[in-house]
Design a protein around this motif. Structure first.
Motif, mmCIF file in Angstrom:
data_model
loop_
_atom_site.group_PDB
_atom_site.id
_atom_site.type_symbol
_atom_site.label_atom_id
_atom_site.label_comp_id
_atom_site.label_asym_id
_atom_site.label_seq_id
_atom_site.Cartn_x
_atom_site.Cartn_y
_atom_site.Cartn_z
ATOM 1 N N GLY A 75 4.059 3.973 -7.184
ATOM 2 C CA GLY A 75 3.354 4.807 -6.220
ATOM 3 C C GLY A 75 3.525 6.297 -6.440
ATOM 4 O O GLY A 75 2.649 7.079 -6.104
ATOM 5 N N GLN A 127 1.721 11.360 3.452
ATOM 6 C CA GLN A 127 1.101 11.074 2.157
ATOM 7 C C GLN A 127 2.086 10.342 1.244
ATOM 8 O O GLN A 127 1.718 9.355 0.608
ATOM 9 C CB GLN A 127 0.636 12.373 1.502
ATOM 10 N N ASP A 130 2.607 6.764 2.582
ATOM 11 C CA ASP A 130 1.433 5.926 2.323
ATOM 12 C C ASP A 130 1.340 5.532 0.855
ATOM 13 O O ASP A 130 0.974 4.392 0.538
ATOM 14 C CB ASP A 130 0.152 6.642 2.747
ATOM 15 N N ARG A 131 1.656 6.446 -0.052
ATOM 16 C CA ARG A 131 1.594 6.137 -1.487
ATOM 17 C C ARG A 131 2.596 5.049 -1.856
ATOM 18 O O ARG A 131 2.302 4.151 -2.647
ATOM 19 C CB ARG A 131 1.867 7.396 -2.310
ATOM 20 N N ALA A 133 3.988 2.790 0.326
ATOM 21 C CA ALA A 133 3.598 1.557 1.023
ATOM 22 C C ALA A 133 2.455 0.851 0.311
ATOM 23 O O ALA A 133 2.425 -0.388 0.236
ATOM 24 C CB ALA A 133 3.206 1.874 2.468
ATOM 25 N N ALA A 134 1.524 1.601 -0.236
ATOM 26 C CA ALA A 134 0.374 1.006 -0.925
ATOM 27 C C ALA A 134 0.782 0.239 -2.170
ATOM 28 O O ALA A 134 0.078 -0.676 -2.605
ATOM 29 C CB ALA A 134 -0.644 2.094 -1.292
ATOM 30 N N GLU A 135 1.917 0.576 -2.741
ATOM 31 C CA GLU A 135 2.381 -0.080 -3.968
ATOM 32 C C GLU A 135 3.462 -1.125 -3.724
ATOM 33 O O GLU A 135 3.940 -1.754 -4.662
ATOM 34 C CB GLU A 135 2.914 0.976 -4.951
#
Length: 142
Positions: A75, A127, A130-131, A133-135
């Protein structure tokens, strides 16, 4: 536990930039990160040290730590991670927590001297959260 900031975060009573919220633990950005993207992982129940964590909780808790290490690399484009915890000595909050810190070659981190930084604002912190968590790989039991 009353008065424990990490218990407050787990309960949703204290503001934090969450990265993961699972049965085995909660992960959120450190408010004074060594490097941006520095995550703290805490068990949902209040235990003070690693030796207080029940044996049957170890696999789930450290599974979350492991998956976060993967998420920080992918991420944030980190070259690796530094994973650490203090037990009693140098433990800033008396609630078990594991640091997962993104690393890059030549980042200047040496030994146990941990310089701290800050996020420019809440938007930058969100930001980063979120980066990561997305990965985050899916929990194996999900």
């Amino acid at each position: 536990m009353s008065g424990c900031v990490f218990c407050g975060i787990v309960a949703g009573e204290v503001k934090a930039f969450r990265v993961a919220d699972e049965p085995d633990g909660v992960a959120f950005l450190d408010t004074r990160p060594v490097f941006k993207g520095h995550v703290l992982v805490v068990p949902r129940t209040h235990v003070v040290t690693l030796t207080d964590l029940p044996a049957d909780a170890l696999a789930g808790y450290f599974g979350l730590v492991q998956r976060l290490a993967v998420a920080l690399e992918s991420g944030l484009g980190a070259g690796g991670t530094f994973v650490a915890m203090n037990n009693k000595v140098s433990q800033s909050v008396a609630h078990l927590h594991t640091h997962v810190v993104p690393r890059t070659k030549g980042d200047g981190l040496r030994g146990f001297f941990w310089p701290r930084t800050r996020y420019a604002d809440d938007a930058e912190a969100r930001q980063y959260a979120d980066r990561i968590a997305a990965e985050l790989p899916v929990h194996p039991d999900a």
